[in-house]
Design a protein around this motif. Sequence first.
Motif, PDB file in Angstrom:
ATOM      1  N   UNK A   1       0.820  -1.216   0.000  1.00 11.14           N
ATOM      2  CA  UNK A   1       0.000   0.000   0.000  1.00 11.14           C
ATOM      3  C   UNK A   1       0.852   1.264   0.000  1.00 11.14           C
ATOM      4  N   UNK A   2       2.121   1.137   0.415  1.00  8.85           N
ATOM      5  CA  UNK A   2       3.037   2.287   0.439  1.00  8.85           C
ATOM      6  C   UNK A   2       4.218   2.041  -0.495  1.00  8.85           C
TER       7      UNK A   2
ATOM      8  N   UNK B   1      -2.346  -5.300  -2.702  1.00  7.32           N
ATOM      9  CA  UNK B   1      -2.606  -3.962  -2.190  1.00  7.32           C
ATOM     10  C   UNK B   1      -4.058  -3.580  -2.470  1.00  7.32           C
ATOM     11  N   UNK B   2      -4.503  -2.556  -1.760  1.00 11.61           N
ATOM     12  CA  UNK B   2      -5.897  -2.136  -1.862  1.00 11.61           C
ATOM     13  C   UNK B   2      -6.208  -1.640  -3.270  1.00 11.61           C
ATOM     14  N   UNK B   3      -7.412  -1.927  -3.699  1.00 11.47           N
ATOM     15  CA  UNK B   3      -7.857  -1.506  -5.027  1.00 11.47           C
ATOM     16  C   UNK B   3      -8.538  -0.144  -4.935  1.00 11.47           C
TER      17      UNK B   3
ATOM     18  N   UNK C   1     -13.426  -5.054  -0.295  1.00 11.09           N
ATOM     19  CA  UNK C   1     -13.001  -6.448  -0.394  1.00 11.09           C
ATOM     20  C   UNK C   1     -12.137  -6.736  -1.614  1.00 11.09           C
ATOM     21  N   UNK C   2     -11.838  -5.725  -2.400  1.00 13.03           N
ATOM     22  CA  UNK C   2     -11.092  -5.951  -3.643  1.00 13.03           C
ATOM     23  C   UNK C   2      -9.620  -5.644  -3.432  1.00 13.03           C
ATOM     24  N   UNK C   3      -8.793  -6.532  -3.976  1.00  8.96           N
ATOM     25  CA  UNK C   3      -7.342  -6.350  -3.898  1.00  8.96           C
ATOM     26  C   UNK C   3      -6.748  -6.403  -5.301  1.00  8.96           C
ATOM     27  N   UNK C   4      -5.710  -5.591  -5.475  1.00  6.17           N
ATOM     28  CA  UNK C   4      -4.914  -5.666  -6.698  1.00  6.17           C
ATOM     29  C   UNK C   4      -3.745  -6.623  -6.456  1.00  6.17           C
ATOM     30  N   UNK C   5      -3.503  -7.503  -7.405  1.00  8.79           N
ATOM     31  CA  UNK C   5      -2.316  -8.354  -7.373  1.00  8.79           C
ATOM     32  C   UNK C   5      -1.331  -7.775  -8.375  1.00  8.79           C
ATOM     33  N   UNK C   6      -0.176  -7.370  -7.898  1.00 11.78           N
ATOM     34  CA  UNK C   6       0.799  -6.704  -8.758  1.00 11.78           C
ATOM     35  C   UNK C   6       2.103  -7.471  -8.784  1.00 11.78           C
TER      36      UNK C   6
END
Length: 902
Positions: A265-266, A285-287, A393-398
């Motif tokens: 997130x940072x 991280x948060x979407x 509830x959504x997350x980004x996968x990077x």
Amino acid sequence: MDIKRKVGVPFGFLVLFSLLIQLNANLSPAEANYEVKVGVILDMGSWTGKNIFSGINMALSDYYISNILHRTRIVLHPRDSMGDPIQAISAALDLVENVKVKVIIGPETPREGKLLAVIGSKFKVPIFSFSSILSSPRNDSFLVQIKQDETLQFKGISALMKSYQWRTVNIIYEDVDDGREILSHLFDPLREANIHIAHLISISPFCTDDQILNDLRELHRQPTTSAITLVHMSPSLASRVFPIAKRLGMMKEEYAWIITDKTMNHFHMLDSEVIEPMQGALGFKAYIPSSSRLRDITLRWRKEFYSKDPSMELIKEVDVLGIWAYDTLWALAESVERVDIESDLDGKTNQSNGLISLDNLYWGKRLLDEIARTRIRGLSGEFQILNGKLHTESYIISNVLGKGDRRIGFWTPEDGMVKEIKVQHPSSRRGLEAVIWPGGSATVPKGWFSLNSGKKLRIAVVNSGFKELVNVHLHPQTNEPIVTGFCKDVFVAAIESLDYEVPYEFIPFVDENGVNFGSYADLIKQVYLQKYDGAVGDITITANRSLYVDFTMPYTDLGVGTITRRENNDIWIFSKPLQTKLWLTSAAFFVLLGLVVWIIEHGNNMEFQGSVTHQIGTILWFGFSTLVYAHREKLTSNLSRFVVILWLFVVLILTSSYTATLSSMLTVQQIQLASVRQYIGVQNGSFLGGIVSSNLNFKDDRLQQYTSAEEYADALSRGSKKGGVSAIVDEIPYIKVFLAKYGAHYAMVSSTLSTNGFGFVFQKGSPQLVSDISGAIMKLREKGNLAMMEKTWFRNQSSSFMPDNVANSSAEPNRLSLDNFGGLFLLSFVSSILALLLHLIFLLKKKLQQHSNSMLSGEKYLLAIVLSLRFLAARNNESRVEPVNADQNGEQELQDFAGSIP
């Protein structure tokens, strides 16, 4: 044109501002603004604190510009906690008791958040914290967490690992309160996904780089560890861990790293020097959905921070906590406005000097209720507080790549992993985009090292007294260990069938004379102390050993058996299966059957007639011939057939039981292990000695120890009376080896599932290798390879084993008694008596019917003579008067009578 543009914008703004002032001046005192004091407690010297406070200020300005007619105004009272929990508590008490704030926003650390939550619950002041607190201090806490639920993130990480078929993971976490607290919530989703934790490493934020180096080096040195590592720590600590990991060679091919949102997130705040060692890692991280409004806010953020510090690099993106802080203030202002209106309508507001104080007992609770009902479209998308937490509830996968990270997909509880979020048909977008793994590889790591770096598994090998199982000796010239035997072949076949390469080397646990360095317990201890990575040999799986090492699934038969000599010298052994009463009863029933059938068939069947001696012979022959189903006489009566059918059923049960009992007696020697005159042999150093002593009440001096199959045979051949033993108790694999050589003279008396068989030994913390080799053993068994290897090493053992349902006791097989078959004999006897009774009834009825028919015929003829005489007399008398009528009546009467005679 340029001048007009420069002048036009300020002029329009001044006109709008003057109109607003004029509108405000026209408001009546009752419509004056209501002041709501809101405290802000943050570490103003940290980057996170600055981001959050900047977001709050921007939201406050934007909200009241957009809602100039609202009657409430939030007034901020900021305090600097300086990152000290004590300072945060002092500031909170001052804000609550002196300033009389209605809400406190902050802090950003879990420890401060827990302390302020207690104050909020006591004074009924809502606390909006930007830290993740998994357990609230009280059920009625006034704590509102402006952060995603971290336990939800771990479900996504487990789903990601499961999709790549990774079954083990190393976890490196920050040794702080929230880091330790999160572990219990991490274990559950991993366990549900059948993912094992290979190693768990905690790193303190105050440790030195040398300490981090030692922890990672210890992990890297493990030859049987997982290649997947999950990192859950702050960005500052992660920026120290990854460069050291790369220096140790842990950021190359075959490795995979997953970073939680605590760092990701940072991620935009990290320097390029820190990002470079993280290449190929995956992150959650948060979407935050992109929007024009978010882009405008980002530009304003850049200008603000650049104006305060021109040397600072331009902000790539707004920190997620700053975005949530912006939406939090916006939602708070909306809720405060509605709470104020309700309070005014309820008549519960107090007015003082033109300003209305909203100081009442229920205000804080009502604000929380209103916050829960508030749902806005903010910078972060749909912003809503649910159950005291931010509902997202959504997350980004990077994928970390280059100087930043590249989005490869999303994860949500509803859709799982998808390439695009909120599409009409998510099933068409399942999975993730291509990933560039550490080392620039495009191949998905298998989750386990191929160990091409020169590290090999150090596998200790013991020497067994049964050379067919495992045998170790040194080459006379090269001094290289030569290992042979069934155990070694199974290990090699299992490890070579794996999908990945596992280099290993056999290290003999023997001296130059081939003698083991110690007992099997000593070997287990050496593996536990990590002198060896594993061990191969005739090593039994036990519960106590499993406390120190990991075992694969057993690759041999389970249980313990007893072997003894075959002795069948009794010429009358054929009579032993049945007790005397049963022999006599059976013979009596054979005679009874012949007698019953003769009684039924004698009257009508020529085969049961003749002279007295012939008929006696027929009775005896027919009865006993049913024993072998050799009776050839044809039966004409259904009653006799009924009796014979029931008797044949009795004979079938009787002969089957006799055969089974006799087979048992002919196969095994009758021994009584509890007899005071008997000695029992066990293998030298085996744990079975204690089992035999406790289960059979044996004294230790009656237990003889031997080391090889040859010694077993010699002891059994001499017997207890000549210095040997009456029986040998050992595990099934050893018995197979023994009977392969000496099966002609010895047999297994009994077997029980009291042991767990042989297994391969590995160090604790090797769950994937243990699991994979166990799976390979299962495949070898299913394909029949294990059976083939058994036949190679134990060629003749199959003919020496009794069926499991027969050899289940070391005592003499029970002789069959009359009580065992009393029901069958009773059934046969009742059926015979019933058939005889029915036969007598049918015979008596037939005689009575014949006698009745003969009596009826005599009476009828006598009556006919009397009627004939009467007819002749009547005709003579009537002929004188009415000759014609008399003749007609007489003839009619005679015809009627004649018709009645049969």
